[in-house]
Design an enzyme around this catalytic site. Structure first.
Site, PDB file in Angstrom:
ATOM      1  N   SER A  18      -5.144 -13.860  13.707  1.00  0.00           N
ATOM      2  CA  SER A  18      -6.451 -14.097  13.090  1.00  0.00           C
ATOM      3  C   SER A  18      -6.919 -12.825  12.411  1.00  0.00           C
ATOM      4  CB  SER A  18      -7.490 -14.545  14.133  1.00  0.00           C
ATOM      5  OG  SER A  18      -7.707 -13.518  15.094  1.00  0.00           O
ATOM      6  N   GLY A  19      -8.016 -12.930  11.676  1.00  0.00           N
ATOM      7  CA  GLY A  19      -8.652 -11.758  11.101  1.00  0.00           C
ATOM      8  C   GLY A  19      -7.761 -10.956  10.176  1.00  0.00           C
ATOM      9  N   GLY A  21      -5.259  -9.014  10.810  1.00  0.00           N
ATOM     10  CA  GLY A  21      -3.828  -9.092  11.082  1.00  0.00           C
ATOM     11  C   GLY A  21      -3.194 -10.271  10.375  1.00  0.00           C
ATOM     12  N   TYR A 170     -15.234   1.047  23.358  1.00  0.00           N
ATOM     13  CA  TYR A 170     -14.547   0.785  22.083  1.00  0.00           C
ATOM     14  C   TYR A 170     -14.352   2.081  21.301  1.00  0.00           C
ATOM     15  CZ  TYR A 170     -13.610  -1.229  17.475  1.00  0.00           C
ATOM     16  OH  TYR A 170     -13.054  -1.548  16.262  1.00  0.00           O
TER      17      TYR A 170
END
Length: 288
Positions: A18-19, A21, A170
């Site tokens: 997804s996204g 990638g 993160y």
């Protein structure tokens, strides 16, 4: 020496379902690369591979499975790659995520650091023989501008003593990404293998689905209008994986497609060396 051309080259992309990638895989397959997509869920990964074939107008890419929160799974993935491939021209480290509350992986490591940094570190080291064999070759590490807010406390990498937040964890993992990519470049100097990291842009993807409920309206209203598409973010990965313009460029950090100076901590070579040694111990590549 001929200019870099990704056609016919083998490119492995983690976080490929997804996204950014997925979008990178579509673009790279369309350019003629031999794409190998790594995902966590079997059905989702198979659907993503079919989508890449349809959108790129190519045969279906190979796909492999890995849960990057498990070092055993990463080692199994590396074994699978070695069994299938005799070369690896480009490795794209992209798999990642966030966690609204502190949790531990099956290996007992704080999950954000384990997946976002140690996953990259372990897989790259396990596949490095294939990458070196394929030189000139490239390692592309997806970091974030969030690294600029990151800190490294080697006495408490996993926030066991408190202070955990989704953004602190993160940012720490993304600082580790930039340090790792730069240290890898130094260690591979003269090998023909380049290592660079990038901020793909503030991308409209589902990575922040793990954010707390109170934060989601803020993300939607305040930040989402400034997000770029996953396709544009994926193009930033493709630049480092496929463009002849960055041939021979190594040890650099990219934002908006340009080389920029990362945060001061990310330029600290002694910090990068220490992180490498600590990481090697945490994934069993060095004596404890």
């Amino acid at each position: 020496m001929t200019a870099w051309d990704v056609r016919g080259k083998t490119v492995l992309v983690t976080g490929a379902t997804s996204g950014i990638g997925l979008e990178a895989c579509v673009a790279l397959a369309g350019m003629g690369a031999r794409v190998i997509m790594v995902g966590r869920d079997r059905a989702k990964t198979a659907a993503a591979a079919a989508a890449v074939a349809s959108r790129a107008g190519t045969s279906e890419p190979s796909s492999l499975l890995c849960d990057f929160s498990s070092q055993a799974a990463i080692r199994a993935l590396a074994q699978d790659v070695h069994a299938r491939l005799d070369r690896l021209d480009v490795l794209v480290n992209n798999a990642g995520g966030v966690n609204k509350s502190r949790r531990l992986t099956v290996d007992g490591i704080e999950a954000t650091f384990a997946v976002n940094h140690l996953g990259y570190f372990l897989l790259t080291n396990l596949l490095l023989d294939l990458v070196l064999k394929s030189a000139p070759a490239r390692v592309v590490t997806v970091a974030s501008v969030g690294h600029r807010r990151g800190t490294l406390d080697f006495e408490d990498l996993g926030f066991e003593r408190g202070g955990y937040s989704i953004m602190r964890a993160y940012s720490r993992s993304k600082l580790a990404n930039v340090l790792f990519a730069a240290e890898l470049a130094r260690r591979l100097a003269g090998s023909g293998v380049t290592s660079n990291s990038l901020h793909p842009g503030s991308v409209d993807t589902n990575i922040w689905s793990g954010a707390p409920l109170w934060a989601k309206p803020i993300i939607q209203v305040v930040f989402r209008p400034f997000f770029i598409s996953a396709e544009r973010g994926g193009a930033r990965i493709v630049q480092l994986a496929a463009s002849p313009d960055v041939e021979g460029v190594t040890g650099k950090y990219f934002e908006d497609g340009q080389v920029v100076e990362p945060a001061p901590l990310a330029r600290d070579e002694s910090l990068a060396t220490r992180l490498w040694d600590v990481s090697a111990r945490m994934v069993g590549l060095a004596p404890a």
